[in-house]
Every structure is written in structure tokens, then in C-alpha cells.
Scaffold this motif. Structure first.
Motif, PDB file in Angstrom:
ATOM      1  N   VAL A 113      33.122 -80.170 -76.773  1.00  0.00           N
ATOM      2  CA  VAL A 113      33.872 -81.208 -76.056  1.00  0.00           C
ATOM      3  C   VAL A 113      34.971 -80.566 -75.229  1.00  0.00           C
ATOM      4  N   THR A 161      27.507 -88.371 -73.055  1.00  0.00           N
ATOM      5  CA  THR A 161      28.256 -87.222 -72.538  1.00  0.00           C
ATOM      6  C   THR A 161      27.934 -86.994 -71.071  1.00  0.00           C
ATOM      7  N   ILE A 181      37.181 -88.366 -80.631  1.00  0.00           N
ATOM      8  CA  ILE A 181      35.820 -87.832 -80.697  1.00  0.00           C
ATOM      9  C   ILE A 181      35.634 -87.184 -82.068  1.00  0.00           C
ATOM     10  N   PRO A 235      41.224 -83.284 -75.324  1.00  0.00           N
ATOM     11  CA  PRO A 235      40.463 -84.251 -76.101  1.00  0.00           C
ATOM     12  C   PRO A 235      40.976 -84.292 -77.543  1.00  0.00           C
ATOM     13  N   CYS A 251      32.420 -88.896 -72.714  1.00  0.00           N
ATOM     14  CA  CYS A 251      32.829 -87.628 -73.299  1.00  0.00           C
ATOM     15  C   CYS A 251      32.347 -86.492 -72.388  1.00  0.00           C
ATOM     16  N   ILE A 259      31.964 -91.184 -81.519  1.00  0.00           N
ATOM     17  CA  ILE A 259      33.225 -91.567 -80.880  1.00  0.00           C
ATOM     18  C   ILE A 259      33.710 -92.866 -81.511  1.00  0.00           C
ATOM     19  N   PRO A 298      30.265 -82.889 -80.039  1.00  0.00           N
ATOM     20  CA  PRO A 298      30.532 -84.299 -80.355  1.00  0.00           C
ATOM     21  C   PRO A 298      29.389 -84.931 -81.162  1.00  0.00           C
ATOM     22  N   VAL A 343      37.803 -86.235 -72.351  1.00  0.00           N
ATOM     23  CA  VAL A 343      37.318 -87.610 -72.431  1.00  0.00           C
ATOM     24  C   VAL A 343      37.841 -88.321 -71.201  1.00  0.00           C
TER      25      VAL A 343
END
Lengths: 644, 235
Positions: free
Chosen positions: A278, A244, A202, A177, A267, A213, A210, A281
């Protein structure tokens, strides 16, 4: 109020996927809301770049062309939709303008179905989402996944769980990510994104959790338009909170989540909430690629595998893919291509690994060319399930002084290979028709002699062998060895036409599997009493018929039964229709057998007619029709009544 | 104009007004919708058509009664399935005649059906000022008119313009064409225009089939330059 009219719509929809997957009440609701649209010939239904409408469409009557209208390139026909085909489903899956233009090719009656209820329907029934997503993939990328339309055996076979998103892990590995802090400037963030070639970034806090975005779209909408300056912080343009999910979601779940939230990027976090770190993605584009690339990934992984256990695991995943494809009614010709590519890759890998193993034991391969040949169903590229293995090995002629040593090596190799295939779930051939059998591991000269013997003295056993060996197909090694064998067979056949008559007689030996009263012929005794043997009674008569006709036409390179029929349809226009029916019939039978095998975790060979729905019985019965006609044709053409 | 004549006209007008006053609300609503009656120059795609059909106990409007009614709206080349009527109608007296057997509608199904009055009320509210389409539409309109007069105890008729699909079918034949018997029946036209053949002999089923047939014929008529309501109403 009564519902005669919606019932007519219902009756049309109920046999078409994805409506086959819906309950009766739900489908009746949908039928009530249908708008029947009349389109004049040449009328544009929607245009590339138009905002999506509140409907998607099914052709009830007529034909629709989907065109790609690129500037300066003219119109490119991407697909033609006929009766029962779905199109314009983009509004269901993406908040994006139409990617193609739809034009009525002739006068059309369309059923326009409101999209409003579909997010809920897809949520309740992930298979609908999956089906639509695969159709959508076709619309987005022409001819990638031809969806088979006419033969819906039924939507009810297969389990109700959503398919697992096997590739999420590999995506995570390949796609770290890309993150930045909220204080990063818009310009910096843009530079990171373009450097990493990603479409989203992110925004995370100090704990890598996160908080927002930013996607390409935000740049287009908020920065390029001048609303925000490049120096401002990325916080200004980010979307927050972030939607998410956990990484073990099914493909359908991801799809639905994106639809529900109208987003293109999801995410993935450690616990699925935005209060954990995170880990990846996933974008809508990734989803598409995954759906299209599944087989490619499997084949690549198969080629790289280093042990049998791994090969077996990949082959099991291929079976999951098979199940998904069957479920989505992807065309059999596409499925068989994919599955035989995977099987071939497995065999090749088994041979390569075996050669290495022998070498570590000090047994080096002699400097002699060889070719591994697949026989039987794998030779015909029709092995969808892991049934038994049939193989043969041919090696170049060697001086007789070397023969023993060379043959010993190849037998050794072949046993290693067949053992590995067995471990992967392909049973040993009960009749020992495998390259590990000294009888079927021969030099080119020996093979030629063997085929000549079969052709010139066609005993019943010789004919039986030839039905298996004549479907040989080179899989590994020097393919020219297999080709010279084919040439030899053809020149022998030219001298000995009687053999063809025997082969033809064998092909008409199994009558169509219907009794006088149009019931299935079932087994009268034994383990499978009252079951229908789909392989022996329905598929083998077609395989045998295709083989004898294609050999007669001297077409050596086409092994697949339905491709053979397709080729015959081209070669013999007088019987085109019959051959096309036979090709269709064979596809239906293959599909049915594979479904049955997956359902019962066996080879799918035996089925109980009483377990079939009326529609399924009808479909199967129809597929028996060409058998009788083909047998009459063969009996006449090869004069089989004159041989005993 | 002399005052006597003026008064006479006024009285006439007044009497008519009172006439309307005394009629039930459903008729008034229906009547009022004709303030937006279609001008004869209205383009075809702007017109709301209602395709409808009735099943009756027989072919004599004076004697026979409506057993079921089906109607569906067609506008701008679209048929909205939700915009439709379909119901059975029950009578005060036992229906007489063979039609019962043909249609399979028996009086005992009374609980699922509407009374004639309810049926007519629903129908008028549904059609408003739309142009009526039907196969032998004159007969069906006649059936409704007689029912209507019975309900209102007054000789009143539907005010809608109507188009018979039989007439349209004739117009699409070559001028020298010799008609064979049954050629203009709904069954045969359905075959000719490649309509899916489904269970016939339900009013709703026939109304729906007529709607599709109408659209197909409309396309052909439009290509011959028929563009407005008056083009369509031509005999």
C-alpha cells in the motif's frame, strides 16, 4: 419508427455540455430515453436527504432553485438553474442521498435523463466524467466553481487524453496510508482512525499488502448498530478484497473506478494490484478537494519556489489547469482571477528572488519605497497565455544626490526580473515597455511629469503609450505610489478634456471586423494572410472602448475589460444592455483566443475563419456586434469628429 | 320478464359475442382493455393520456386518407419519449389533394411506411383504453374510425374518451373574451403558452407539441379545481 420527437430533444441537448462531448448516435440513444417532466410552480423535485433517483435533470424551460435546508437555519438558496442547466447529478457520481433540495421556481419542463447508461458513457469518455465531477463539485460546495453555461464555443477543442492527476504525489506525501493488521480489535482501529483523523483504514498483511478496508461507514453500519462488538477483530467488519489502483491514474479514471465499484475510497498500491504494498489512499473527498484546490496549491508552491526553473514548471501546470477549465467551460471571470493570481505570484516571486540575488552580490536595496506595476494585458488581469511582458517601476522621490544610485539599483533589479519572466516563457516586450528600460523606471515625480506630458500634448505616440500605461496595476511593493499616480492622472484629466477626445478617437479607429457581406475581415498580406487577427480586430476595440469610458467615469481601480463594462453598465443604466453585451463578447473572445493559443501552442492571436465550425463562427460574429454600437456611442459622447 | 323477451336479449347478446369472435385479434385485445376503462371519477394524474395527430390528404374524412400518424403518452405529468408512435402510412390508391405538397410526404416513400391496416393495428395496441387528446381531436378520431371500418368491413368506432385541446383552450379564456380568427390554432396557442416553435406539419411533431400544451393547460385547469376525468370531459 421515425424519430421526430427524440430529434427535438437531441437538438436541444446537442449544444449543451457535457452532451457536446458525445457522439451523435450516443446522444440520439439518450434522447430516446428522456422523460419530459412538467413541474408545477413551487413543486419539490427532490428533497435533501432523499435517496437518489434513477434520473438526473436538465432544465428545458423554467427555473429551478437548489436549496440547502438546514434545520433551524431555514432555506438557503445555493443555486438557480435556468434553461440548459444540469442539476441533480448526485446519483451519477455518488451513492448518497441528495445534498440539496430542488424546487421548481416557476412552471418547468425538465428533461429527466436516466442515469443507467452513464457509468459506461463516462468510462468511454473521461471528459464527460470530468465535466460532471466539476458540476458536482459546484453542487456540493456552492459557488466554488461557477460553470459557464451560455457560451459553448464547442466541445471538440482540446486533446482527447485524460488530464493527469498531478496532485496524487503531493497527496501521498501529505497523507501516509493508515494501516493496521487483521488481528487489531475494532476498538483499537477506531482509536487509530480518530487519532489520525482519517475516514478509512487499510488492513494489511505482514508484507504491507492490502487485505481489507474499513471506513467510517462500516462503523456506522456494523458496529454502532450492535452487530459486532468492539472487542472483535477488525477482520470481522472489513470489506475485502480491496479495490486498488496505481498512483498515476488520471482524475477521471479514479472517479470512474469509484463509480463502477460503488466505493468512496481507492487504495493505491505499488503496482496497482492488491499483491503489492500500500502506498496511499484516495477518497472521493480528496478528489473534490483536489479539483477545488488546484489553483491554491499552485499559488502556494509558486510562493515557496526557490529557482526560476521551478517557477516555470508551476506556470506550465497552471496552463494545464487553464486548459482543463476552458474545456469544462468554467466562467472566464473565474479563470482570469485564478490565472492573474498565479501570474502575480510569479512576478512577486521573481522580484523577491532577484532582490536576494542582488544582495548576495553586495547590492543592497536602498531605503526607498518602490512599486512594480504590471501594464497591458497583465495590468488588466487578462493574461491567460504567456504572451509578452509589459511592466513599469515607480520609486519614491529621492534627493537628486541619491537619484543615480537609486535608479541604477532599480534598473538592475528590473533587468533581473524581466530575465526571469522571460525564462518562464513571457517574451520580452518588443517595444521595450518594461521596467528594465530607463524610460519606464522612474521616480514618482518623473512619472507624474510623464503622464502630464502625454495628457497635455496628445501626439499619436502619446496616445499609444497611454493605452498601455493607463492599464497599470500595482503588483509588488508600496501600492500607495501607484495610487498617487492614479490621483495625479485624474486631476490632470479634469484640466485637459481634449486628451479624452484623442483617446476616444483612437478607440473608434478600428471598425468592427465584419465586411459588408458579414464576412470576417482577414489580413490581406504578410505572414498571417487570410487569417483573422482576433486581438487587433476584435479585442483591442473593446479594450480601448472600455478604457476611455472608465477613465471618463474616473474609475481607476477596475482594470479588467469585462469588469469595466460591467461597472459601466451599473454607472450608465441607459446603455446597460450594450455594456453587458460588450462584457459577454469580451469573455467569449478571451475564451476563444485562449483555446486557440493552447491548440496551436502560440499566443492564439491569429485564426483561420475556415477552420471554425458554423457554431463558432456564429458565436464570434455575435461577439463583434457591440463593437460598432460602442464606437458610435464614444464618437458622439466625445465629439471625435472635431479633432484630427 | 317473460321468457320470450329473455330469449331475445340472450340472442342479441349471443349475436354480439359472435360478432366479436369473428373480428381480428387486435380488435379483441383493444376491446378487452376497456374492462379497465377509466371511471369518470379517476384523478387526472392516474389517467394515461395519448396525445395524437394525423396528417391527411385533405379535410374530408369520407374522401381523404391518413398520410402519417404520431402519438405520445402522457401520464402523471410526464411524457416518456420512448412511449410513442410515429410513422407514415401508405395507401392502396394514389392520394389526391394538395396536402401532399404541404406535408412534403410523397407516395414514393412507401418502403419506409406502414400500410393503413398495420398503422391502425399499431395505434390501437398503443392507445388501449387511454384518454385521447388532440387538437381538433374529433377529426383525427373520425379519420381513424373510417379507416377502421374499412379494415374490419364493419362499422366500428374507437371506444376511447377524448378531450379536444381547443375546448380546453376555450375554457381557459375569460367568459367575455371575443375570439379572434386563428386564435385557437396550434401555432397561436403554442405562441401564447410559449412553446418552442419547431418544424410544424409532421404528425409526430404536432402530437408532441399538443402534449406539452396539454400539460401546461392541465396545470391551469387543475388550479381552477378540475381534478378528475369528468372535470376534464366537461364541455
Amino acid at each position: 419508427m421515425q424519430n421526430t420527437i427524440p430529434k427535438r430533444i437531441f437538438d436541444f441537448l446537442k449544444d449543451l455540455p457535457p452532451f457536446t462531448l458525445l457522439g451523435k448516435e450516443r446522444l440520439m440513444d439518450i434522447s430516446e430515453q428522456v422523460v419530459v417532466q412538467y413541474k408545477k410552480r413551487g413543486e419539490t423535485i427532490f428533497r435533501q436527504g432523499d435517496e437518489p433517483e434513477a434520473y438526473f435533470y436538465i432544465v428545458h424551460e423554467g427555473a429551478v432553485h437548489l436549496l440547502n435546508q438546514r434545520e433551524g437555519e431555514g432555506d438557503v438558496l445555493v443555486d438557480e438553474c435556468d434553461e440548459g442547466d444540469l442539476f441533480g447529478i448526485r446519483p451519477l457520481l455518488a451513492e448518497e442521498p441528495y445534498a440539496l433540495t430542488a424546487v421548481a421556481k416557476e412552471e418547468c419542463l425538465l428533461y429527466a435523463i436516466p442515469t443507467a447508461n452513464f457509468p459506461q458513457i463516462m468510462e468511454e469518455n473521461p471528459k464527460v466524467a470530468l465535466y460532471l465531477a466539476s458540476t458536482f463539485a459546484v453542487e456540493a460546495r456552492p459557488k466554488a466553481l461557477p460553470v459557464h453555461k451560455n457560451y459553448s464555443l464547442s466541445g471538440e477543442i482540446g486533446n482527447q487524453e485524460a488530464e493527469s492527476l498531478v496532485e496524487v504525489q503531493s497527496i501521498e506525501r501529505s497523507k501516509q496510508p493508515i494501516t493496521c493488521s487483521a488481528e487489531t480489535s475494532i476498538k483499537e482501529a477506531a482509536l487509530i482512525m480518530s487519532e489520525k483523523e482519517v475516514g478509512s483504514i487499510i488492513i494489511v498483511d505482514g508484507k504491507q499488502q492490502p487485505i481489507g478496508i474499513v471506513t467510517d461507514k462500516d462503523f456506522r453500519m456494523k458496529v454502532v448498530t450492535g452487530r459486532f462488538a468492539l472487542e472483535e477483530s477488525i477482520r470481522q467488519i472489513m470489506s475485502s478484497p480491496v479495490i486498488t489502483a496505481r498512483s498515476d491514474l488520471s482524475m477521471a479514471d479514479v472517479q470512474i473506478k469509484m463509480i463502477r465499484h460503488k466505493i468512496n475510497h481507492l487504495c493505491l498500491t505499488e503496482n496497482g494490484e492488491d499483491n503489492s504494498a500500500v502506498i496511499g489512499v484516495i477518497s472521493e473527498h480528496d478528489l473534490m478537494v483536489m479539483q477545488g484546490n488546484n489553483p491554491a496549491i499552485l499559488i502556494r508552491e509558486m510562493k515557496r519556489s526557490t529557482e526560476v526553473r521551478e517557477m516555470k514548471r508551476i506556470r506550465i501546470r497552471a496552463e494545464e489547469l487553464l486548459e482543463k477549465y476552458l474545456d469544462q467551460e468554467v466562467s472566464i471571470s473565474y479563470i482570469t482571477n485564478i490565472m492573474s493570481e498565479i501570474n502575480d505570484a510569479l512576478i512577486v516571486r521573481a522580484i523577491e528572488l532577484s532582490m536576494k540575488e542582488l544582495e548576495t552580490k553586495g547590492k543592497t536595496k536602498p531605503q526607498v519605497d518602490f512599486c512594480w506595476m504590471a501594464l497591458g494585458s497583465e495590468g488588466r488581469r487578462e493574461q491567460l497565455l504567456r504572451t509578452d511582458q509589459d511592466s513599469a517601476l515607480v520609486f519614491s522621490d529621492v534627493p537628486s544626490s541619491d537619484y543615480e544610485a537609486v535608479k541604477a539599483y532599480f534598473l538592475d533589479l528590473a533587468s533581473q526580473v524581466t530575465d526571469k519572466l522571460n525564462e518562464c516563457g513571457f517574451d520580452y516586450c518588443p517595444a521595450d515597455m518594461m521596467a528594465s528600460n530607463p524610460q519606464w523606471c522612474l521616480s514618482l515625480q518623473e512619472w507624474k511629469a510623464q503622464f502630464s506630458k502625454w495628457i497635455h500634448s496628445p501626439t499619436p505616440k502619446a496616445v499609444l503609450h497611454s493605452t498601455i500605461f493607463f492599464d497599470f496595476r500595482p503588483v509588488f511593493g508600496n501600492f500607495s505610489l501607484a495610487e498617487s499616480l492614479t490621483e495625479h492622472i485624474f486631476s490632470d484629466l479634469d484640466q485637459q478634456s481634449l486628451f479624452m477626445t484623442y483617446l476616444a478617437k483612437n478607440a473608434v479607429g478600428k471598425p468592427p471586423p465584419l465586411t459588408f457581406f458579414r464576412n470576417f475581415v482577414v489580413e490581406k498580406s504578410g505572414e498571417h494572410k487570410d487569417e483573422f487577427d482576433i486581438k487587433a480586430r476584435a479585442m483591442m476595440p473593446l479594450t480601448d472602448a472600455a478604457r476611455v469610458l472608465i477613465l471618463h467615469a474616473r474609475q481607476g481601480k477596475i482594470n479588467n475589460t469585462f469588469r469595466r463594462f460591467e461597472e459601466l453598465a451599473d454607472l450608465d443604466p441607459n446603455n446597460k444592455e450594450l455594456f453587458e453585451q460588450a462584457a459577454d463578447a469580451y469573455e467569449i473572445l478571451m475564451r476563444y483566443r485562449a483555446l486557440q493559443g493552447l491548440k496551436n501552442k502560440d499566443t492564439g492571436r491569429y485564426l483561420k475563419p475556415s477552420d471554425l465550425s458554423k457554431m463558432e463562427r456564429l458565436n464570434l460574429r455575435n461577439s463583434f456586434k457591440p463593437i460598432g454600437e460602442l464606437q458610435t456611442l464614444i464618437a458622439t459622447r466625445f465629439q471625435v469628429m472635431y479633432v484630427r | 320478464m317473460n321468457s320470450k323477451l329473455k330469449k331475445m336479449i340472450f340472442n342479441l347478446f349471443k349475436r354480439r359475442e359472435t360478432g366479436l369472435e369473428s373480428l381480428p385479434a387486435f380488435w379483441k385485445t383493444y376491446h378487452t382493455s376497456f374492462e379497465q376503462a377509466y371511471d369518470r371519477k379517476t384523478p387526472i394524474e392516474d389517467i394515461r393520456f395519448v396525445c395524437f395527430d394525423t396528417e391527411t390528404t385533405g379535410l374530408d374524412p369520407q374522401k381523404d386518407q391518413i398520410l402519417s400518424l404520431g402519438a405520445i403518452a402522457v401520464q402523471n405529468w410526464e411524457i416518456k419519449v420512448s412511449e410513442r408512435l410515429e410513422f407514415m402510412v401508405h395507401q392502396e390508391y394514389q392520394p389526391v389533394g394538395q396536402a401532399i405538397e404541404v406535408h412534403g410526404i410523397l407516395p414514393k416513400k412507401r418502403e419506409e411506411s406502414l400500410s393503413e391496416r398495420e398503422a391502425v393495428e399499431h395505434f390501437l395496441a398503443f392507445i388501449r383504453q387511454s384518454v385521447l387528446i388532440g387538437h381538433h381531436v374529433g377529426f383525427d378520431i373520425n379519420m381513424i374510425n373510417i379507416a377502421l371500418s374499412g379494415i374490419l368491413k364493419k362499422k366500428l368506432k374507437l371506444k376511447n374518451a377524448s378531450v379536444d385541446t381547443i375546448n380546453l383552450a376555450k375554457r381557459l379564456l375569460p367568459p367575455t373574451h371575443h375570439l379572434s380568427s386563428g386564435e385557437l390554432s396550434l401555432d397561436q396557442l403554442a405562441q401564447k403558452y410559449q412553446l418552442p416553435m419547431q418544424d410544424r406539419h409532421t404528425a409526430a411533431g404536432d402530437a408532441y407539441m399538443t402534449a406539452i400544451l396539454f400539460l401546461k393547460m392541465l396545470d391551469k385547469l387543475e388550479k381552477r379545481g378540475n381534478k378528475t376525468l369528468s372535470d376534464l370531459l366537461r364541455k
